[in-house]
Design a protein around this motif. Structure first.
Motif, PDB file in Angstrom:
ATOM      1  N   PHE A  17       0.831  -1.203   0.000  1.00 55.29           N
ATOM      2  CA  PHE A  17       0.000   0.000   0.000  1.00 55.29           C
ATOM      3  C   PHE A  17       0.867   1.257   0.000  1.00 55.29           C
ATOM      4  O   PHE A  17       0.602   2.211  -0.730  1.00 55.29           O
ATOM      5  N   ASN A  18       1.906   1.252   0.824  1.00 50.75           N
ATOM      6  CA  ASN A  18       2.812   2.398   0.885  1.00 50.75           C
ATOM      7  C   ASN A  18       3.430   2.675  -0.474  1.00 50.75           C
ATOM      8  O   ASN A  18       3.546   3.825  -0.903  1.00 50.75           O
ATOM      9  N   ALA A  19       3.852   1.608  -1.149  1.00 55.99           N
ATOM     10  CA  ALA A  19       4.482   1.773  -2.456  1.00 55.99           C
ATOM     11  C   ALA A  19       3.474   2.260  -3.492  1.00 55.99           C
ATOM     12  O   ALA A  19       3.788   3.111  -4.330  1.00 55.99           O
ATOM     13  N   LEU A  20       2.256   1.726  -3.440  1.00 54.07           N
ATOM     14  CA  LEU A  20       1.215   2.129  -4.390  1.00 54.07           C
ATOM     15  C   LEU A  20       0.847   3.599  -4.229  1.00 54.07           C
ATOM     16  O   LEU A  20       0.674   4.322  -5.203  1.00 54.07           O
ATOM     17  N   SER A 247       8.686  -0.830  -2.825  1.00 52.79           N
ATOM     18  CA  SER A 247       8.772   0.220  -1.818  1.00 52.79           C
ATOM     19  C   SER A 247      10.030   1.055  -2.028  1.00 52.79           C
ATOM     20  O   SER A 247      10.006   2.286  -1.888  1.00 52.79           O
ATOM     21  N   GLU A 248      11.131   0.392  -2.394  1.00 49.14           N
ATOM     22  CA  GLU A 248      12.374   1.113  -2.684  1.00 49.14           C
ATOM     23  C   GLU A 248      12.209   1.998  -3.920  1.00 49.14           C
ATOM     24  O   GLU A 248      12.631   3.160  -3.930  1.00 49.14           O
ATOM     25  N   LEU A 249      11.591   1.458  -4.966  1.00 47.87           N
ATOM     26  CA  LEU A 249      11.394   2.206  -6.207  1.00 47.87           C
ATOM     27  C   LEU A 249      10.537   3.449  -5.985  1.00 47.87           C
ATOM     28  O   LEU A 249      10.784   4.503  -6.581  1.00 47.87           O
ATOM     29  N   ALA A 250       9.531   3.316  -5.127  1.00 46.89           N
ATOM     30  CA  ALA A 250       8.597   4.424  -4.907  1.00 46.89           C
ATOM     31  C   ALA A 250       9.292   5.638  -4.303  1.00 46.89           C
ATOM     32  O   ALA A 250       8.839   6.769  -4.484  1.00 46.89           O
ATOM     33  N   GLU A 268       9.200  -1.717 -16.231  1.00 44.39           N
ATOM     34  CA  GLU A 268       8.442  -0.780 -15.407  1.00 44.39           C
ATOM     35  C   GLU A 268       8.212  -1.412 -14.046  1.00 44.39           C
ATOM     36  O   GLU A 268       8.342  -2.640 -13.890  1.00 44.39           O
ATOM     37  N   PRO A 269       7.875  -0.626 -13.035  1.00 48.01           N
ATOM     38  CA  PRO A 269       7.552  -1.211 -11.732  1.00 48.01           C
ATOM     39  C   PRO A 269       6.372  -2.169 -11.848  1.00 48.01           C
ATOM     40  O   PRO A 269       5.444  -1.948 -12.635  1.00 48.01           O
ATOM     41  N   ALA A 270       6.404  -3.235 -11.059  1.00 51.75           N
ATOM     42  CA  ALA A 270       5.291  -4.187 -11.064  1.00 51.75           C
ATOM     43  C   ALA A 270       4.000  -3.525 -10.610  1.00 51.75           C
ATOM     44  O   ALA A 270       2.906  -3.965 -10.966  1.00 51.75           O
ATOM     45  N   LEU A 271       4.128  -2.444  -9.840  1.00 56.21           N
ATOM     46  CA  LEU A 271       2.936  -1.745  -9.370  1.00 56.21           C
ATOM     47  C   LEU A 271       2.140  -1.126 -10.514  1.00 56.21           C
ATOM     48  O   LEU A 271       0.935  -0.919 -10.392  1.00 56.21           O
TER      49      LEU A 271
END
Length: 368
Positions: A17-20, A247-250, A268-271
């Motif tokens: 959720f934090n990363a999204l 989370s790191e990417l975000a 691209e990010p999996a998100l």
């Protein structure tokens, strides 16, 4: 519309959720780190927006978005109130679809992540959550049946339809099967409306999110394979995500993010895949308006008509709808300008009965 992130405690829901949402929700290695649901708005990545902006100079670009709710971890016995279960289940009941996060890694590098049940078994975890949703629905059905019977005997037409649905649901839920297997087969419009009013949790569409480790980013390991097999049998999809890496990417800027993606061999990010998957799960699609002030992606339900799409922009547009002038992003790529599209006869004029297609670029004409 909203999707809810659910799963057992410590499977990576809040990290995801934090990363999204980049919202900074508490993500801790112990059960119930999330008590109240966190709510965030997630942009839906859409390369067509950039393509439109390549031909139409604009001041601002606005992507489509969805609301995501991080719901606290559900445990066995939640339907009977275990682990604040009743509160958690009520939160799930309010969302439109479910992102079910399943742990598909044994550990996380040098850090040992405690599993609520002691061992990692994604199918057991899925069955634990699903059973609690089914039992919660069974309680709802049992409580609603007596009331529906009394009202139906009094001649209430809506109650008769509700009772018919309840009597179909009870044996299926009692056998441990989700409500979606019944509701998907309803053909009577009154029964369909009655089923919707019941708010069955186990009828909601599910997208499984396999939380993998950094050595299995494409989800090709045996644990994720089990989830894929289960999802295929249910007609669902699976998106592998390493919540730790996401989370790191975000937290990186564009250049750093591109460098890290390249290091992991990702485009691209999996998100991004997850956000698009959630958008589709909700039965949504995008149309665009494009001009000098802004290029915007608007969200509309699949099957919506042109007036309904116009109403998403402003209720006056729907009330006074006259017609829509529509072209595709492919038309823009071919002819470069709206003027050239019109001159080539590719600008379509559509009326009130037109069903919107994903990717339509629109001008709405209205009069109020």
């Amino acid at each position: 519309m909203e999707v809810g992130i659910v799963g057992l405690p410590n499977v990576g829901k809040s990290t995801l959720f934090n990363a999204l949402t980049d919202a900074g929700a508490l993500a801790a290695n112990y059960p119930f780190a999330t008590i109240e649901p966190n709510v965030g708005v997630v942009a839906v990545p859409d390369p067509r927006l950039a393509e439109i902006c390549g031909y139409i100079a604009t001041q601002k670009t606005v992507p489509a978005s969805i609301r995501v709710v991080d719901i606290a971890g559900i445990v066995k016995g939640a339907s009977e109130g275990e682990g604040l279960g009743n509160k958690f289940l009520s939160h799930i009941r309010e969302v439109d679809a479910i992102l079910h996060v399943v742990r598909c890694f044994e550990n996380s590098g040098d850090v040992e992540i405690t599993h609520f049940d002691g061992t990692v078994d994604p199918i057991r975890d899925i069955e634990t959550i699903e059973l609690e949703l089914i039992l919660a629905d069974l309680q709802t059905v049992e409580q609603a049946t007596d009331k529906a019977k009394k009202s139906a005997r009094g001649g209430d037409k809506d109650a008769k339809a509700r009772l018919a649905v309840l009597e179909k649901l009870a044996p299926v839920l009692g056998d441990g099967q989700p409500a979606r297997s019944v509701i998907a087969g309803l053909t009577d419009p009154e029964e369909q409306r009655a089923a919707k009013s019941l708010g069955m949790i186990s009828a909601k569409r599910v997208l499984y999110v396999a939380n993998v480790d950094e050595n299995d980013l494409r989800g090709e390991g045996p644990l994720t394979a089990k989830v894929r097999e289960r999802a295929a049998a249910e007609g669902m999809e699976v998106v592998p995500v390493c919540a730790k890496i996401e989370s790191e990417l975000a937290g990186l800027d564009d250049a750093e993010r591109a460098e890290l993606l390249e290091a992991y061999g990702l485009e691209e990010p999996a998100l991004a895949t997850l956000a698009r998957g959630a958008y589709t799960l909700l039965g949504l699609q995008s149309f665009y308006t494009a001009g000098e002030k802004e290029v915007r992606a608007w969200t509309v339900s699949q099957g919506a008509t042109a007036p309904q799409a116009a109403g998403v922009i402003h209720t006056d547009f729907e009330r006074g709808f006259i017609r829509a002038e529509i072209y595709s992003v492919a038309d823009l790529a071919e002819f470069k300008t709206e003027k050239a599209i019109r001159e080539a006869g590719r600008l379509r004029v559509e009326g009130k009965a037109y069903v919107m297609q994903d990717g339509d670029v629109c001008h709405f004409l209205f009069n109020v």
